[in-house]
Design a protein around this motif. Structure first.
Motif, mmCIF file in Angstrom:
data_model
loop_
_atom_site.group_PDB
_atom_site.id
_atom_site.type_symbol
_atom_site.label_atom_id
_atom_site.label_comp_id
_atom_site.label_asym_id
_atom_site.label_seq_id
_atom_site.Cartn_x
_atom_site.Cartn_y
_atom_site.Cartn_z
ATOM 1 N N LEU A 1 21.497 38.299 41.675
ATOM 2 C CA LEU A 1 22.297 37.740 42.762
ATOM 3 C C LEU A 1 22.129 36.232 42.811
ATOM 4 O O LEU A 1 21.068 35.702 42.459
ATOM 5 C CB LEU A 1 21.873 38.325 44.114
ATOM 6 N N PRO A 2 23.146 35.501 43.283
ATOM 7 C CA PRO A 2 22.987 34.055 43.477
ATOM 8 C C PRO A 2 21.894 33.767 44.503
ATOM 9 O O PRO A 2 21.660 34.558 45.421
ATOM 10 C CB PRO A 2 24.364 33.623 44.002
ATOM 11 N N ASN A 3 21.219 32.647 44.353
ATOM 12 C CA ASN A 3 20.133 32.291 45.271
ATOM 13 C C ASN A 3 20.597 32.231 46.719
ATOM 14 O O ASN A 3 19.879 32.641 47.633
ATOM 15 C CB ASN A 3 19.515 30.956 44.861
ATOM 16 N N ALA A 4 21.796 31.718 46.938
ATOM 17 C CA ALA A 4 22.304 31.625 48.313
ATOM 18 C C ALA A 4 22.449 33.014 48.934
ATOM 19 O O ALA A 4 22.141 33.215 50.114
ATOM 20 C CB ALA A 4 23.648 30.892 48.320
ATOM 21 N N ALA A 5 22.914 33.988 48.141
ATOM 22 C CA ALA A 5 23.056 35.352 48.640
ATOM 23 C C ALA A 5 21.703 35.967 48.941
ATOM 24 O O ALA A 5 21.514 36.651 49.960
ATOM 25 C CB ALA A 5 23.816 36.204 47.622
ATOM 26 N N LEU A 6 20.729 35.726 48.070
ATOM 27 C CA LEU A 6 19.382 36.247 48.306
ATOM 28 C C LEU A 6 18.777 35.675 49.579
ATOM 29 O O LEU A 6 18.149 36.388 50.371
ATOM 30 C CB LEU A 6 18.486 35.924 47.106
ATOM 31 N N LEU B 1 15.842 46.712 53.480
ATOM 32 C CA LEU B 1 16.740 45.856 52.700
ATOM 33 C C LEU B 1 16.031 44.556 52.323
ATOM 34 O O LEU B 1 16.148 44.083 51.185
ATOM 35 C CB LEU B 1 18.022 45.561 53.471
ATOM 36 N N ARG B 2 15.263 43.988 53.257
ATOM 37 C CA ARG B 2 14.537 42.756 52.936
ATOM 38 C C ARG B 2 13.541 43.000 51.808
ATOM 39 O O ARG B 2 13.340 42.123 50.958
ATOM 40 C CB ARG B 2 13.820 42.227 54.185
ATOM 41 N N ALA B 3 12.930 44.180 51.801
ATOM 42 C CA ALA B 3 11.986 44.495 50.712
ATOM 43 C C ALA B 3 12.710 44.551 49.377
ATOM 44 O O ALA B 3 12.196 44.074 48.361
ATOM 45 C CB ALA B 3 11.304 45.828 51.006
ATOM 46 N N THR B 4 13.916 45.106 49.351
ATOM 47 C CA THR B 4 14.692 45.159 48.109
ATOM 48 C C THR B 4 15.098 43.753 47.670
ATOM 49 O O THR B 4 15.096 43.443 46.467
ATOM 50 C CB THR B 4 15.945 46.037 48.299
ATOM 51 N N VAL B 5 15.427 42.899 48.620
ATOM 52 C CA VAL B 5 15.783 41.517 48.294
ATOM 53 C C VAL B 5 14.595 40.793 47.700
ATOM 54 O O VAL B 5 14.716 40.059 46.691
ATOM 55 C CB VAL B 5 16.296 40.779 49.556
ATOM 56 N N ALA B 6 13.389 40.998 48.284
ATOM 57 C CA ALA B 6 12.196 40.359 47.724
ATOM 58 C C ALA B 6 11.944 40.826 46.298
ATOM 59 O O ALA B 6 11.563 40.045 45.430
ATOM 60 C CB ALA B 6 10.990 40.674 48.621
ATOM 61 N N TRP B 7 12.168 42.116 46.048
ATOM 62 C CA TRP B 7 12.012 42.667 44.703
ATOM 63 C C TRP B 7 13.010 42.023 43.735
ATOM 64 O O TRP B 7 12.701 41.766 42.574
ATOM 65 C CB TRP B 7 12.206 44.176 44.760
ATOM 66 N N ALA B 8 14.242 41.756 44.220
ATOM 67 C CA ALA B 8 15.307 41.242 43.349
ATOM 68 C C ALA B 8 15.215 39.746 43.106
ATOM 69 O O ALA B 8 15.909 39.216 42.245
ATOM 70 C CB ALA B 8 16.668 41.584 43.969
ATOM 71 N N TRP B 9 14.388 39.034 43.861
ATOM 72 C CA TRP B 9 14.371 37.559 43.818
ATOM 73 C C TRP B 9 13.929 37.057 42.431
ATOM 74 O O TRP B 9 12.994 37.521 41.858
ATOM 75 C CB TRP B 9 13.413 37.002 44.855
#
Length: 397
Positions: free
Chosen positions: A373-378, A389-397
């Motif tokens: 994902l783009p950094n802005a979206a993350l 969802l925040r945990a999944t975002v941290a995993w995807a960063w």
């Protein structure tokens, strides 16, 4: 099995495999297999081997490509799966001899080489790293509904009757963490109690057992009660167990009391050793090991099916796909993903009207198939009010 890797076929579609093709030869047989990106990844013959069938004749194209040397076996390297991020994940116990996989020591530090671990790498063998360390004697693993690694630790044989024996445990692994096992010259890695500093998060203490093949049920054939719970095989007592999982984003998971689904009757034996979800949502159970007779069983445990609505769109068909990391499920999603494209999946990650698990799955697909994902979206998604969802975002960063 020893000497071969076979491809089973049901030629008359009656639900029974009636013939087989000898796909490849293998001295040891495979301790773990996964069909990933059109090739068979096998933990066999003291290596991670990749068998390809480029001409589609149902036979491997000669000798496999050996990505890594590794000690395979029950307490060596065994389970292998494709992760939601597109990496290949491999689990092994304290006898895996990880130094054979990474002679330079750059990816697997010396202090982690005589412990059980989960390592990951790209399908071409690049970017090898340790995902979890400090494991004892795990045999296989699966990814949970929140992307967590779930695995079993067996009871510690050397201290089986001692009061400090931790018993077999179902564990939710912590990414990039040390899980508490310590090496011992005589008994392999010794498991510390799960409450110890750095110890693993044991979500269920099972007592005496030799649990294998944790399998998270994410399909539509069985009732809703089974969704996202964990099936397990107990090789020692020949049992099939099921554990409903209470997931607590930001905290510890917990498993309810085990449901015993089958066990051998008096005078008979059962040695279940592997478990997979079939494309129709039923369970495929392999039996055998240590010289016992092998078989493949298909199990439907209820005539009642899950109350799962038919997907209303191509997007929902992808985000709610059953067993999303299975090869048969990913093949079914392939064409739909090309039609949807990255932008629609990125939009889905933000849609508040979608279930959280579908938004999470959109993020996983973006990481696996569209370079993330783009950094802005993350950054924006990291402020979402839902902790899962925040945990999944941290995993995807």
């Amino acid at each position: 099995g020893p000497g071969y890797i076979r491809r089973l076929r049901d030629t008359d579609s009656d639900g029974v495999f009636d013939t087989f093709t000898e796909f490849a030869s293998s001295r040891s047989g495979a301790f773990g297999m996964a069909w990933i990106d059109g090739a068979l990844f096998a933990v066999a013959d003291d290596s991670v081997a990749v068998y390809r069938d480029r001409d589609g004749n149902q036979l491997a194209d000669g000798l496999p490509e050996r990505l890594f040397s590794i000690q395979t076996g029950e307490t060596g390297a065994n389970g292998i799966r494709k992760g939601p991020d597109g990496y290949v994940y491999l689990i092994g116990g304290a006898d895996a001899q990880w130094e054979r996989m990474d002679p330079s020591g750059h990816a697997i530090p010396p202090e982690q080489r005589n412990q059980g671990a989960v390592v990951r790498f790209r399908p071409d063998g690049s970017d090898l790293s340790v995902y979890m360390s400090g494991l004892h004697g795990p045999y296989d693993f699966d990814f949970g509904a929140l992307g967590e690694v779930l695995y079993f630790e067996p009871d510690h044989r050397a201290t089986l009757h001692a009061p400090w024996n931790p018993g077999a445990r179902l564990i939710a692994g912590r990414p990039f963490a040390e899980h508490g096992a310590r090496p011992s010259d005589s008994t392999g890695a010794f498991p510390r109690h799960d409450q110890a500093l750095g110890g693993a998060d044991a979500i269920k203490i099972l007592g005496r057992a030799n649990p294998l093949a944790p399998t998270v049920y994410r399909a539509q054939r069985l009732p809703t009660y089974f969704q996202n719970g964990v099936f397990a095989l107990d090789w020692t007592f020949g049992r099939l167990l099921f554990y409903p999982i209470e997931r607590r984003p930001g905290g510890r998971h917990r498993a309810s009391q085990a449901n015993l689904l089958f066990e051998p009757v008096e005078g008979t034996g059962s040695t279940p050793c592997d478990l997979e979800i079939a494309p129709d949502g039923s369970l495929l159970i392999a039996t055998g090991g240590r010289g016992t007779m092998g078989a493949l069983l298909k199990l439907d445990i209820s005539e009642e099916t899950a109350d799962v609505p038919t997907p209303k769109s191509e997007l929902e068909a992808v985000l709610a796909a059953p067993a999303p990391q299975s090869a048969w499920s990913q093949e079914a999603q392939r064409e739909l993903l090309s039609l949807l494209g990255k932008e629609r999946l990125l939009e889905a990650a933000f849609r508040l009207d979608l279930p959280i698990q579908q938004r999470q799955r959109a993020i996983e697909i973006l990481v696996e198939s569209f370079n993330g994902l783009p950094n802005a979206a993350l950054q924006e998604l990291a402020r979402d009010e839902n902790a899962a969802l925040r945990a999944t975002v941290a995993w995807a960063w």
